[in-house]
Design a protein around this motif. Structure first.
Motif, PDB file in Angstrom:
ATOM      1  N   LYS A   1       0.808  -1.218   0.000  1.00 20.62           N
ATOM      2  CA  LYS A   1       0.000   0.000   0.000  1.00 20.62           C
ATOM      3  C   LYS A   1       0.846   1.277   0.000  1.00 20.62           C
ATOM      4  O   LYS A   1       0.392   2.335   0.413  1.00 20.62           O
TER       5      LYS A   1
ATOM      6  N   SER B   1      -0.208   5.068   0.796  1.00 25.76           N
ATOM      7  CA  SER B   1      -1.483   5.372   0.162  1.00 25.76           C
ATOM      8  C   SER B   1      -2.427   6.020   1.164  1.00 25.76           C
ATOM      9  O   SER B   1      -2.469   5.641   2.338  1.00 25.76           O
TER      10      SER B   1
ATOM     11  N   TYR C   1      -6.806   0.416   2.208  1.00 24.27           N
ATOM     12  CA  TYR C   1      -6.962  -0.916   1.644  1.00 24.27           C
ATOM     13  C   TYR C   1      -6.191  -1.058   0.331  1.00 24.27           C
ATOM     14  O   TYR C   1      -5.718  -0.086  -0.239  1.00 24.27           O
ATOM     15  N   GLN C   2      -6.081  -2.290  -0.129  1.00 26.97           N
ATOM     16  CA  GLN C   2      -5.223  -2.641  -1.268  1.00 26.97           C
ATOM     17  C   GLN C   2      -5.479  -1.798  -2.515  1.00 26.97           C
ATOM     18  O   GLN C   2      -6.608  -1.540  -2.898  1.00 26.97           O
ATOM     19  N   THR C   3      -4.382  -1.390  -3.157  1.00 31.61           N
ATOM     20  CA  THR C   3      -4.443  -0.620  -4.396  1.00 31.61           C
ATOM     21  C   THR C   3      -4.724  -1.540  -5.577  1.00 31.61           C
ATOM     22  O   THR C   3      -4.090  -2.577  -5.729  1.00 31.61           O
TER      23      THR C   3
ATOM     24  N   SER D   1      -9.069   1.518  -5.223  1.00 32.65           N
ATOM     25  CA  SER D   1      -8.814   0.493  -4.212  1.00 32.65           C
ATOM     26  C   SER D   1      -9.885  -0.589  -4.231  1.00 32.65           C
ATOM     27  O   SER D   1     -10.915  -0.468  -4.900  1.00 32.65           O
TER      28      SER D   1
END
Length: 334
Positions: free
Chosen positions: A161, A180, A184-186, A202
């Motif tokens: 991230k 970021s 949460y995940q990119t 995301s």
């Protein structure tokens, strides 16, 4: 049939497995499509025919079509290929130790950049017999990246991230490394058309608008907003945002998600402009043509819910009315 329905059609002979990326060739009706069925295909979208294809040893993860005689593509085994559609000649550029998730090409420097699950970013001079220029350990898997030819910025999103920003004119070390703003995940990063920043998508239905300039004045402009969160049975359900496509004429952008929807946005004015359509399944990739009046949309299940029966992979070509994608105009003050 409504005018909205008449404005799009489905491409014939789509790939037989998941569609990983779609990219228009600049100043052309040709669309490059990469797929998990090991193929790279080119379609003439105006005549709705496939023009040519070539294969990799495994599933193809990404591709780019920067010039009419230059195609680049990468696969799950770490291979990177160059293809000349005029001569039909394929060339092995180089490899990573693991799958190459993202590749971008900068026409100004004539260099190719590849980001891999082996945690490395590599720079290639594809004109050379020894093309690898440099390799950079980012200490986490590369998920997405993009490059701005205006500001010469290369932006890389990784599994930890973090966002790593390079000035491509001086690749010896990163210009910035920032966490970021979304926790949460990119999933996807795309640079603004003016080169001043980037949009980040995301997995939790949110887009962040970020700026390269580290000054407090520039950073005060950044913000994030929720999207792709439909109300289902009285509950807001959060879906991953898989892809972003900027309109090259107006600087507005489209987002596609696992909710099967595509929306148009005016980031500068913080407005949603238009809801395009609900598709048969998840939106895996999108691309505007250079005139900004055609949008290719890949409807392709991205396995966010694991292995299950799903609709076939399809590519839709939309002719976009400029009124749907033009920036929001504030009413004149009385």
């Amino acid at each position: 049939m409504t005018s909205e329905q008449q404005s799009y059609y489905e491409l014939r002979q789509p790939p037989s497995d998941g569609i990983s990326s779609v990219n228009f060739c600049p100043y052309s009706v040709n669309l490059l499509v990469t797929s998990w069925d090991n193929t790279v295909r080119c379609y003439d979208t105006q005549n709705n025919v496939q023009k040519w294809q070539y294969t990799h040893k495994g599933p193809v993860l990404d591709g780019c079509f920067p010039e009419k005689t230059k195609i680049y593509s990468s696969d799950i085994f770490g291979g990177i290929k160059q293809y000349d559609p005029v001569s039909g000649v394929e060339k092995e550029i180089g490899t990573h130790k693991k799958g190459v998730k993202s590749i971008v090409y900068n026409i100004t420097t004539q260099q190719l950049y590849s980001g891999s699950w082996d945690q490395h970013l590599k720079v290639w001079d594809t004109r050379s017999d020894t093309p690898e220029i440099s390799s950079h350990n980012l200490e986490s898997k590369v998920y997405t990246m993009d490059c701005s030819s205006i500001s010469n910025m290369l932006v890389v999103g990784t599994a930890d991230k973090y966002i790593t920003i390079f000035d491509i004119r001086k690749m010896d070390m990163p210009l910035q490394k920032r966490e970021s703003s979304i926790k949460y995940q990119t999933r996807c990063i795309r640079c603004f058309t003016d080169g001043k920043g980037y949009a980040l998508a995301s997995v939790e239905g949110r887009i962040a608008m970020e700026y390269f300039d580290p000054s407090p004045a520039a950073q005060s402009k950044k913000y994030a907003f929720k999207c792709h969160r439909p109300n289902e049975g009285g509950v807001d359900v959060v879906y991953p945002v898989n892809c972003i496509a900027f309109n090259p004429i107006y600087g507005t952008f489209a987002t596609g998600g696992c909710d099967k929807n595509v929306f148009f946005w005016d980031g500068a004015n913080r407005k949603r402009l238009h809801f395009l359509k609900t598709y048969p399944t998840s939106i895996s990739s999108m691309s505007f043509n250079s005139d900004g009046n055609i949008l290719a949309v890949a409807s392709s299940y991205t396995f966010e819910e694991g292995e299950k029966d799903h609709p076939p992979d399809q590519i839709f070509i939309h002719h976009i009315n400029e009124n749907k994608i033009k920036p929001f105009e504030k009413p004149p003050q009385k």
